[in-house]
Design an enzyme around this catalytic site. Structure first.
Site, short mmCIF file in Angstrom:
data_model
loop_
_atom_site.label_atom_id
_atom_site.label_comp_id
_atom_site.label_asym_id
_atom_site.label_seq_id
_atom_site.Cartn_x
_atom_site.Cartn_y
_atom_site.Cartn_z
N ARG C 267 63.53 20.89 39.51
CA ARG C 267 64.36 19.92 38.82
C ARG C 267 64.63 18.73 39.73
O ARG C 267 65.16 18.87 40.82
CB ARG C 267 65.69 20.58 38.44
CG ARG C 267 66.77 19.64 37.95
CD ARG C 267 66.48 19.11 36.59
NE ARG C 267 67.60 18.36 36.04
CZ ARG C 267 67.58 17.74 34.87
NH1 ARG C 267 66.49 17.78 34.13
NH2 ARG C 267 68.63 17.08 34.44
N GLN C 278 72.77 19.23 49.64
CA GLN C 278 73.56 20.26 50.32
C GLN C 278 74.36 21.12 49.36
O GLN C 278 74.49 22.32 49.55
CB GLN C 278 74.53 19.60 51.31
CG GLN C 278 74.00 19.56 52.71
CD GLN C 278 75.08 19.13 53.69
OE1 GLN C 278 76.20 18.81 53.31
NE2 GLN C 278 74.73 19.13 54.95
N GLU C 362 82.26 52.21 35.02
CA GLU C 362 82.19 53.23 36.05
C GLU C 362 83.20 53.01 37.16
O GLU C 362 82.90 53.11 38.35
CB GLU C 362 80.77 53.32 36.62
CG GLU C 362 80.26 54.70 36.33
CD GLU C 362 78.78 54.86 36.37
OE1 GLU C 362 78.11 54.46 35.38
OE2 GLU C 362 78.30 55.38 37.36
#
Lengths: 260, 325, 382
Positions: C267, C278, C362
């Site tokens: 892109r 950055q 869980e």
């Protein structure tokens, strides 16, 4: 019981990004993913299918190369090969095709076999010669670009279908025979989990170049390795009329891109 | 004796295009070359070959060579090589070339360079350029001048020689003893494939269409172009969503990812979703009315124009070209 | 001394699982995110020996260790956690039988799962009992040679397709956790009905529904362990499988990173790939370091479990960390994709939807933090 030898090369994976080293003569192998050369995998699958069709058989995977090739043999055993032979030497990293065929011949002339299968070319050097040089050393017929192998149950002959431009040739041959496999109809199988566990117990015979009486490989003749040229800005075919533009485009595609 | 021996592959009684590419390269080197033909009933093709400027045409005309057999052909060719003692043997990297040349080389104790896209012979020696690592890199190789070198040329990578009817090389018929009963491997059947369009993800060429085709009735125009290129047909998502073609033809992020040698994008804008499916194609050709279409940023070649004019013209032009052979 | 290398067999396992995930699961993941049940994936995974890997070999399984399983699960979850859950749910469901079943119970029920791709459920959760299993209201009443079970289980994965359920029920609600027992309940017992499918945000390939038990007669021989063992059985099973859930998190995090990385270099904005800015690089770096840390912790927990060492603390650490990393990475991946990250045509919005429930099931990550704290405090208390 049919005895099949499958020759494998362990090469940078098709998805791996290969870069030349600064000297330009070899590629950087650190961190590269290696796998069994795809056409060799197709060959192994054909061997496994032939064994299935004939109800019994022994498949031995053979490789000539540096220590990392052991991983390729383990995968072959996990896929269903019964045993493996490994001519191991770090110097084999740079071995060329003529040398490799010679080493294979030294190993194979002491083995019992009905048919030898391998890929039509390895996707590192793409030279497509080992099957034929090996056939000449062993004084055997050889068929390349094979897409189908049908071994007769009496193990005396085989029918081999080969891809040519615009069609297929069907060859009938005696055995033993060398078959160089291209893309076949059968995707190489994934090793099953039980077979991955079983592979631990299958024997890998390791040999050295010295044991085979072979001198080390000669130096490579490659002067440089370069990537293909980067994509440049689009070249628009110009012209005053659509006909003129089309003519110019076809000229570019023919002469520059060499497409037809 | 000529420096170069060209293996003149024939099909249907004529020299194949890649054989004429070998001749063209040999001519460009300015070195003497002979052409060897292997087969049966070679009179016509030997005559054709004699107009290509060779020092001589060697015809190994033997009924046993009527159908291809690597053993028989390699034996015959190796015999000629031993007689002629060239420095270099040339052939196209065709199905035959790839099967036969390494065997001849093994018999002749020579070395092969396969599928070369570049080939030079000058004062500094013989050098070839060939693709390695599945075309990710190109290797420049210096051939050993002290061995007999065999080089197979990638088809369509070099120029093609044209015949000169005013020149005629001598044709010598060379007998070679071929013991058919000793051959272990023979061709028993030849099958021609019906020209079905290849599968999208495996096709070497693809012609793809975008929303600009305006309706399903115009897909035929794209199919016709695809046929001349022996290409598969693809489509952008817009065409699939409009219901003009099945989803299996979609190239793109949510369709198929393809990497053919040639990708022709007809009226496709080049949205990022489509590019994700075809950006690694070797050669991208874009045809679009809009010169600012993003597809032109990734294309190698293009025409700014109306596909309804350009595509039929292109189809016609390529069809004529292929007929000229 | 520490050796971080996988064994040759483990390397082959990872290679095979990765190939299967890429070739078979990834292409159909968008389809099953929408509708349908991945029957053919279940069948293929079964034929490759990838289902029921913890069943011991004497019952036809492979008896794989937890680390081996975590390696496979990570690859599958990277392709689609919903489909991975369909394939691996049996590891949780059958754990009570494998760990606490009698020889007769194991011989009766386990081969059923190694002979064909059958599914089982772990029926613990109820509308009123999530983290608080002491509030389980499904009752078990002893009547002669059988128990009668009544109640409704909720949010049970694979329930619509299962042939067996391990049901946790109470003998006496006032006893809270101490009153629970575990029962093996066949789906064809009278009185069981499966509710209609629950529509979820993510992991949509896994069919989920209620299980309604209406006077279901369960033979006494189907009680696992002893009466009142239910809580221990449930917790001991989850103690193993929480590491598998951590591996699910690793898979999603890995996929998020790989996709975000590739996209960031394709892109272009402001004249260069966004991966050269950055802000994006920091996101990628964080995804990568957090994934590696979570993976090492998961392997540590799995290794400890396989060695028979105490692993409760490490297992909860791995589960909490890996699933938190998965969610964070998925959200950041969407951010890297920008507007494209928000649309279904691109793969990252699904990751965000899939990852969320991993922080919940869980044992919620909050509960796991309590487990870790309890272990820490235990270690300094006299």
């Amino acid at each position: 019981m049919v005895e099949i030898l499958v020759c494998l090369k362990f090469v940078p994976d098709t998805t791996a990004i290969v870069r030349p080293r600064p000297d330009g003569k070899t590629i950087e192998t650190a961190g590269l993913k290696f796998s069994i050369s795809p056409y060799d995998e197709f060959a192994l699958e054909e061997a496994l299918l032939a064994r299935d069709a004939l109800r019994s058989g022994k498949i031995t995977a053979i490789t000539v190369g540096p220590p990392r090739n052991e991983e390729g043999l383990r995968t072959a055993l996990a896929m269903g090969a019964d045993a493996a032979v490994f001519v191991k030497d770090p110097l084999l990293e740079q071995a060329g095709t003529v040398y490799e065929a010679d080493i294979l011949a030294r190993v194979i002339k002491n083995l019992k076999f009905d048919i030898i299968m391998m890929g039509k070319q390895a996707i590192d050097d793409d030279s497509a010669q080992v099957p034929h040089y090996l056939a000449e050393h062993l004084n055997l017929p050889c068929v390349s670009m094979v897409r189908k192998v049908e071994i007769a149950p009496d193990l005396k002959s085989t029918k081999v279908t080969r891809q040519i431009e615009g069609g297929e040739e069907v060859h009938q041959s005696t055995l033993p025979l060398i078959v160089a496999v291209g893309k076949t109809e059968h995707m190489p199988r994934l090793p099953t989990l039980p077979n991955i566990m079983k592979a631990k117990t299958k024997p890998i015979t390791v040999m050295t170049l010295q044991q085979l009486g072979a001198s080390p490989p000669p130096p490579s003749k490659i002067m440089s390795l370069t990537p293909p040229p980067a994509r440049k800005n689009v070249k628009l075919a110009d012209g005053d009329t659509p006909e003129a533009k089309v003519d110019n485009l076809v000229k570019l595609l023919r002469e520059e891109a060499k497409l037809f | 004796m000529a420096d170069i021996l060209i293996l003149g592959e024939t099909r249907d009684g004529k020299l194949v295009k890649s054989a004429r590419e070998c001749v063209c390269r040999a001519q460009e080197f300015g070195k003497a070359y002979s052409i060897v033909l292997l087969g049966s009933n070679l009179a016509n093709v030997a005559n054709e070959a004699s107009h290509f400027g060779a020092e001589k045409v060697i015809a190994v005309d033997n009924p046993s060579l009527g159908a291809y057999s690597c053993e028989a052909f390699a034996h015959a060719a190796a015999t000629v090589v031993a007689q002629e003692r060239p420095k270099l043997v040339l052939c196209g990297a065709t199905a035959l070339g790839r099967d036969l040349v390494p065997r001849i080389a093994a018999k002749s104790k020579g070395e092969v360079s396969t599928d070369c896209t570049g080939f030079d012979w000058d004062a500094s020696g013989l050098r070839v350029t060939r693709p390695v690592y599945a075309g990710k890199l190109y290797a420049l190789v210096a051939l050993d001048p002290n061995v007999l070198n065999f080089v197979t040329l990638r088809p369509n990578a070099f120029g093609t020689a044209q015949p000169d009817p005013s020149k005629a090389s001598p044709i010598s018929n060379v007998p070679v003893d071929i013991q058919m009963n000793l051959l272990r491997c023979k061709v028993v059947e030849l099958r021609r494939e019906h020209k079905e369009t290849p599968e999208l993800t495996e096709a070497e060429s693809i012609v793809s269409c975008g929303r600009g085709i305006k309706g399903p009735e115009h897909i035929k125009m794209v199919v016709d172009l695809a046929k001349t290129l022996n290409a598969a047909v693809g489509a952008s998502r817009a065409v699939v969503d409009a219901g003009w073609i099945a989803q299996s033809y979609q190239v793109g992020q949510t369709g198929k990812v393809v990497s053919p040698k040639l990708y022709v994008a007809c009226s496709i804008s080049g949205a990022i979703q489509h590019l994700a499916g075809m950006r690694t194609s070797k050669v991208i050709v874009a045809i679009n009315k809009d010169p600012a279409a993003p597809i032109f940023k990734v294309a190698d070649y293009g025409i700014v124009g109306d596909i309804f004019q350009v595509v039929p013209l292109l189809t016609d032009r390529i069809r004529k070209l292929k007929q000229e052979g | 001394m520490v050796d971080f290398n996988l064994t040759p067999e483990q390397q082959e396992l990872v290679k095979m699982a990765e190939k299967f995930a890429k070739m078979e699961i990834a292409p159909v993941a968008p389809k099953y995110d929408h509708e349908g049940f991945p029957q053919e994936i279940l069948q293929k995974a079964f034929e490759l020996g990838l289902m029921n890997t913890s069943i011991p070999s004497e019952f036809g399984g492979l008896g794989l260790g937890l680390l081996d399983q975590a390696l496979i699960v990570e690859e599958f979850a990277a392709a689609c956690p919903g489909i991975a859950c369909v394939v691996f749910m049996n590891e949780l469901a059958l754990a009570p039988i494998i760990k606490f079943g009698t020889q007769e119970q194991k011989e009766k029920y386990l081969p059923h799962f190694t002979q064909s791709p059958k599914l089982a459920t772990f029926a613990l959760t109820e509308h009123g009992a999530g983290s608080d299993i002491g509030s389980i209201a499904t009752t078990a009443r002893k009547e002669g040679d059988h128990y009668v079970l009544n109640g409704t289980k909720w949010f049970i994965s694979n329930a619509p397709q299962a042939s067996l359920h391990v049901v946790i029920a109470t003998h006496d609600p006032s006893l809270k956790q101490k009153g629970l027992s575990a029962f093996v309940v066949e789906n064809n017992f009278d009185g069981i009905s499966i509710g209609k499918g629950i529509e979820k945000l993510g992991m949509r390939a896994t069919p989920t529904s209620e299980i309604i038990l209406n006077n279901v007669k369960v033979p006494v021989s189907n009680l696992l362990g002893a009466e009142m063992d239910g809580s221990n059985i449930a917790l001991a099973s989850v103690n193993r499988t929480k590491v598998i859930v951590a591996a699910f998190g690793l898979g999603v995090a890995k996929s998020a990173l790989q996709n975000a990385l590739a996209y960031s270099m394709q892109r272009e904005q402001f004249g260069k790939p966004i991966g050269e800015f950055q802000a994006i690089q920091f996101k990628l770096a964080d995804m990568a370091k957090d994934l590696e840390a979570a993976r090492m912790l998961t392997w540590l927990a799995a290794w400890r479990y396989d060695q028979g060492l105490p692993s409760t603390k490490e297992g909860s650490m791995a589960k909490a960390l890996a699933t938190d990393v998965a969610m964070k990475s998925a959200v950041e991946a969407v951010q890297v994709y920008g507007g494209y990250g928000y649309i279904k045509e691109f793969p990252v919005e699904k990751m965000m939807r899939d990852a969320k429930v991993l922080q919940i099931l869980e044992g919620t990550n909050e509960i796991h933090r309590l487990v870790i704290a309890k272990e820490l405090i235990k270690s300094i208390k006299e």
